[in-house]
Design a protein around this motif. Structure first.
Motif, PDB file in Angstrom:
ATOM      1  N   ALA A   4       0.705  -1.121  -0.076  1.00 33.32           N
ATOM      2  CA  ALA A   4      -0.004  -0.015   0.090  1.00 33.32           C
ATOM      3  C   ALA A   4       0.812   1.111  -0.044  1.00 33.32           C
ATOM      4  CB  ALA A   4      -1.007   0.091   1.145  1.00 33.32           C
ATOM      5  N   PRO A   5       1.805   1.563   0.826  1.00 36.76           N
ATOM      6  CA  PRO A   5       2.755   2.650   0.802  1.00 36.76           C
ATOM      7  C   PRO A   5       3.421   2.471  -0.463  1.00 36.76           C
ATOM      8  CG  PRO A   5       2.916   1.400   2.791  1.00 36.76           C
ATOM      9  CD  PRO A   5       2.109   0.563   2.080  1.00 36.76           C
ATOM     10  N   ARG A   6       3.977   1.615  -0.950  1.00 33.52           N
ATOM     11  CA  ARG A   6       4.686   1.271  -2.176  1.00 33.52           C
ATOM     12  C   ARG A   6       3.886   1.891  -3.559  1.00 33.52           C
ATOM     13  NH1 ARG A   6       9.021  -2.404  -4.677  1.00 33.52           N
ATOM     14  NH2 ARG A   6       9.103  -1.624  -6.899  1.00 33.52           N
ATOM     15  N   ALA A   7       2.529   1.649  -3.358  1.00 35.33           N
ATOM     16  CA  ALA A   7       1.744   1.937  -4.529  1.00 35.33           C
ATOM     17  C   ALA A   7       1.486   3.247  -4.462  1.00 35.33           C
ATOM     18  CB  ALA A   7       0.360   1.153  -4.292  1.00 35.33           C
ATOM     19  N   GLU A   8       1.195   4.023  -3.219  1.00 35.13           N
ATOM     20  CA  GLU A   8       1.079   5.193  -3.071  1.00 35.13           C
ATOM     21  C   GLU A   8       2.256   6.251  -3.545  1.00 35.13           C
ATOM     22  OE1 GLU A   8      -1.040   8.846  -1.780  1.00 35.13           O
ATOM     23  OE2 GLU A   8      -1.649   6.574  -2.249  1.00 35.13           O
ATOM     24  N   ARG A   9       3.639   5.765  -3.253  1.00 37.13           N
ATOM     25  CA  ARG A   9       4.583   6.112  -3.833  1.00 37.13           C
ATOM     26  C   ARG A   9       4.978   6.428  -5.106  1.00 37.13           C
ATOM     27  NH1 ARG A   9       7.412   3.505   0.743  1.00 37.13           N
ATOM     28  NH2 ARG A   9       8.021   1.987  -1.031  1.00 37.13           N
ATOM     29  N   ASP A  10       4.465   5.139  -5.743  1.00 36.42           N
ATOM     30  CA  ASP A  10       4.562   5.058  -7.265  1.00 36.42           C
ATOM     31  C   ASP A  10       3.319   5.975  -7.905  1.00 36.42           C
ATOM     32  OD1 ASP A  10       6.336   3.115  -6.978  1.00 36.42           O
ATOM     33  OD2 ASP A  10       5.174   1.394  -7.318  1.00 36.42           O
ATOM     34  N   ARG A  11       2.435   5.963  -7.086  1.00 36.78           N
ATOM     35  CA  ARG A  11       1.140   6.996  -7.795  1.00 36.78           C
ATOM     36  C   ARG A  11       1.833   8.298  -7.924  1.00 36.78           C
ATOM     37  NH1 ARG A  11      -3.078   9.955  -6.091  1.00 36.78           N
ATOM     38  NH2 ARG A  11      -2.513   9.599  -3.771  1.00 36.78           N
ATOM     39  N   LEU A  12       2.374   8.589  -6.963  1.00 36.67           N
ATOM     40  CA  LEU A  12       2.732  10.035  -6.586  1.00 36.67           C
ATOM     41  C   LEU A  12       4.030  10.373  -7.495  1.00 36.67           C
ATOM     42  CD1 LEU A  12       2.571  10.695  -2.574  1.00 36.67           C
ATOM     43  CD2 LEU A  12       1.136  11.548  -4.470  1.00 36.67           C
ATOM     44  N   ALA A  13       5.179   9.426  -7.508  1.00 33.95           N
ATOM     45  CA  ALA A  13       6.030   9.585  -8.366  1.00 33.95           C
ATOM     46  C   ALA A  13       5.606   9.704  -9.852  1.00 33.95           C
ATOM     47  CB  ALA A  13       6.858   8.474  -8.134  1.00 33.95           C
ATOM     48  N   LEU A  41       5.693  15.254 -28.408  1.00 36.73           N
ATOM     49  CA  LEU A  41       4.548  14.631 -27.656  1.00 36.73           C
ATOM     50  C   LEU A  41       3.375  14.981 -28.676  1.00 36.73           C
ATOM     51  CD1 LEU A  41       4.578  14.853 -23.959  1.00 36.73           C
ATOM     52  CD2 LEU A  41       5.205  12.773 -25.356  1.00 36.73           C
ATOM     53  N   GLY A  42       2.808  14.126 -29.214  1.00 37.13           N
ATOM     54  CA  GLY A  42       1.481  14.459 -30.262  1.00 37.13           C
ATOM     55  C   GLY A  42       0.429  14.677 -29.210  1.00 37.13           C
ATOM     56  N   VAL A  43      -0.829  15.188 -29.766  1.00 32.36           N
ATOM     57  CA  VAL A  43      -1.969  15.658 -29.137  1.00 32.36           C
ATOM     58  C   VAL A  43      -2.401  14.393 -28.425  1.00 32.36           C
ATOM     59  CG1 VAL A  43      -4.383  16.712 -29.540  1.00 32.36           C
ATOM     60  CG2 VAL A  43      -2.501  17.365 -30.571  1.00 32.36           C
ATOM     61  N   ASP A  44      -2.350  13.338 -29.200  1.00 32.06           N
ATOM     62  CA  ASP A  44      -2.985  12.020 -28.524  1.00 32.06           C
ATOM     63  C   ASP A  44      -2.263  11.365 -27.570  1.00 32.06           C
ATOM     64  OD1 ASP A  44      -4.983  11.945 -30.725  1.00 32.06           O
ATOM     65  OD2 ASP A  44      -3.785  10.378 -32.035  1.00 32.06           O
ATOM     66  N   ALA A  45      -0.867  11.778 -27.519  1.00 30.72           N
ATOM     67  CA  ALA A  45      -0.013  11.373 -26.594  1.00 30.72           C
ATOM     68  C   ALA A  45      -0.439  12.176 -25.146  1.00 30.72           C
ATOM     69  CB  ALA A  45       1.451  11.271 -26.711  1.00 30.72           C
ATOM     70  N   VAL A  46      -0.606  13.479 -25.368  1.00 32.22           N
ATOM     71  CA  VAL A  46      -0.780  14.329 -24.294  1.00 32.22           C
ATOM     72  C   VAL A  46      -2.158  14.320 -23.635  1.00 32.22           C
ATOM     73  CG1 VAL A  46      -1.158  16.982 -23.618  1.00 32.22           C
ATOM     74  CG2 VAL A  46       0.839  16.259 -25.238  1.00 32.22           C
ATOM     75  N   ASP A  47      -3.163  13.855 -24.509  1.00 30.88           N
ATOM     76  CA  ASP A  47      -4.590  13.532 -23.959  1.00 30.88           C
ATOM     77  C   ASP A  47      -4.336  12.236 -23.307  1.00 30.88           C
ATOM     78  OD1 ASP A  47      -7.452  13.922 -24.214  1.00 30.88           O
ATOM     79  OD2 ASP A  47      -7.403  12.105 -25.319  1.00 30.88           O
ATOM     80  N   ARG A  48      -3.835  11.363 -23.593  1.00 31.69           N
ATOM     81  CA  ARG A  48      -3.744   9.974 -22.907  1.00 31.69           C
ATOM     82  C   ARG A  48      -2.930  10.200 -21.487  1.00 31.69           C
ATOM     83  NH1 ARG A  48      -6.188   5.950 -21.194  1.00 31.69           N
ATOM     84  NH2 ARG A  48      -4.824   4.480 -20.375  1.00 31.69           N
ATOM     85  N   LEU A  49      -1.977  11.013 -21.374  1.00 29.47           N
ATOM     86  CA  LEU A  49      -1.120  11.392 -20.344  1.00 29.47           C
ATOM     87  C   LEU A  49      -2.086  12.134 -19.528  1.00 29.47           C
ATOM     88  CD1 LEU A  49       1.683  11.431 -18.586  1.00 29.47           C
ATOM     89  CD2 LEU A  49       2.134  13.341 -19.699  1.00 29.47           C
ATOM     90  N   LEU A  50      -2.821  12.908 -19.985  1.00 28.71           N
ATOM     91  CA  LEU A  50      -3.662  13.581 -18.974  1.00 28.71           C
ATOM     92  C   LEU A  50      -4.689  12.816 -18.562  1.00 28.71           C
ATOM     93  CD1 LEU A  50      -4.155  17.104 -20.922  1.00 28.71           C
ATOM     94  CD2 LEU A  50      -2.895  16.494 -18.668  1.00 28.71           C
ATOM     95  N   LYS A  51      -5.342  11.879 -19.297  1.00 29.09           N
ATOM     96  CA  LYS A  51      -6.214  10.748 -18.693  1.00 29.09           C
ATOM     97  C   LYS A  51      -5.528  10.111 -17.738  1.00 29.09           C
ATOM     98  CE  LYS A  51      -9.268  10.926 -22.607  1.00 29.09           C
ATOM     99  NZ  LYS A  51      -9.822  10.210 -23.859  1.00 29.09           N
ATOM    100  N   ASP A  52      -4.421   9.648 -17.856  1.00 28.31           N
ATOM    101  CA  ASP A  52      -3.534   8.648 -16.941  1.00 28.31           C
ATOM    102  C   ASP A  52      -3.318   9.293 -15.497  1.00 28.31           C
ATOM    103  OD1 ASP A  52      -3.567   6.550 -18.698  1.00 28.31           O
ATOM    104  OD2 ASP A  52      -1.509   6.844 -19.391  1.00 28.31           O
ATOM    105  N   MET A  53      -3.213  10.675 -15.842  1.00 28.68           N
ATOM    106  CA  MET A  53      -2.928  11.506 -14.487  1.00 28.68           C
ATOM    107  C   MET A  53      -4.147  11.700 -13.903  1.00 28.68           C
ATOM    108  SD  MET A  53      -0.422  14.646 -15.953  1.00 28.68           S
ATOM    109  CE  MET A  53      -0.168  15.555 -14.434  1.00 28.68           C
ATOM    110  N   ALA A  54      -5.394  11.969 -14.478  1.00 29.50           N
ATOM    111  CA  ALA A  54      -6.375  12.182 -13.696  1.00 29.50           C
ATOM    112  C   ALA A  54      -7.075  10.661 -13.002  1.00 29.50           C
ATOM    113  CB  ALA A  54      -7.792  12.436 -14.699  1.00 29.50           C
ATOM    114  N   ALA A  55      -6.559   9.632 -13.827  1.00 27.56           N
ATOM    115  CA  ALA A  55      -7.110   8.419 -12.968  1.00 27.56           C
ATOM    116  C   ALA A  55      -5.878   8.164 -11.765  1.00 27.56           C
ATOM    117  CB  ALA A  55      -6.976   7.215 -13.908  1.00 27.56           C
ATOM    118  N   ALA A  56      -4.769   8.765 -11.631  1.00 28.78           N
ATOM    119  CA  ALA A  56      -3.994   8.414 -10.709  1.00 28.78           C
ATOM    120  C   ALA A  56      -4.266   9.398  -9.542  1.00 28.78           C
ATOM    121  CB  ALA A  56      -2.414   8.631 -11.103  1.00 28.78           C
TER     122      ALA A  56
END
Length: 192
Positions: A4-13, A41-56
């Motif tokens: 659990a702490p490792r997952a939290e560290r990974d998420r924050l990293a 970074l293409g628009v699709d890559a930025v969009d995917r990165l933002l979605k991954d950030m929102a999920a994290a």
């Protein structure tokens, strides 16, 4: 647990690294970046990165598993035909009225009553059934999860605590010691 702490560290990293990537990209586009340019970074890559950030940033809430033990009052055995399941029923297996329209629909006691009526071969007379939790009749429009969390779970925890205190007291008495955690509420009936 260690995970659990490792997952939290990974998420924050991940979030920190993604912010650095986006910041460097913005600085490069504005001409303010000194040093090596970031990879394009293409628009699709930025969009995917933002979605991954929102999920994290806000991971989905995992609903606790709720199981139901369906029982009839012994006085009602002769009035109802059919059999209720002997084992517990997972709340996720109870079909909801709005289930076809919404996959995230919360089961209500109306849905539970419909399931019980169907299991007892009396769907045409479901209105005759009253549902009781912890000796209280529950409203049909109440969420099963809410009643579980606010009514049943606290009462079950209290009953387990009383039972534990009684066992400890009996053990202490058998060993010739003083009663540990004497139980002043012996007049309360044991629930569930």
């Amino acid at each position: 647990s260690e995970s659990a702490p490792r997952a939290e560290r990974d998420r924050l990293a991940f979030l920190a690294a993604a912010c650095r990537v986006l910041r460097r990209r913005r600085e490069h586009r504005a001409g303010a970046l000194i040093g090596e340019a970031p990879p394009p970074l293409g628009v699709d890559a930025v969009d995917r990165l933002l979605k991954d950030m929102a999920a994290a940033a806000s991971p989905p809430v995992v609903k606790a598993r709720v199981t139901l033990q369906l029982r009839r009052a012994p006085t009602q055995e002769e009035f109802f035909r059919g059999n209720l399941p002997r084992s517990v029923v997972d709340l996720d297996d109870v079909p909801t009225e709005q289930g076809a329209a919404d996959d995230d629909a919360e089961a209500t006691f109306r849905d539970v009553r419909s399931k019980i009526a169907a299991d007892l071969d009396m769907a045409d007379a479901a209105e005759m059934l009253e549902l009781v939790v912890c000796d209280r009749i529950v409203g049909l429009d109440l969420s099963v999860r809410a009643v579980h969390d606010q009514l049943w779970a606290p009462r079950a925890a209290e009953a387990r605590s009383r039972s534990r205190r009684r066992r400890l007291g009996a053990l202490a008495a058998a060993l010739g010691g003083a009663v540990v955690g004497g139980d002043d509420d012996d007049d309360d009936e044991e629930d569930d």
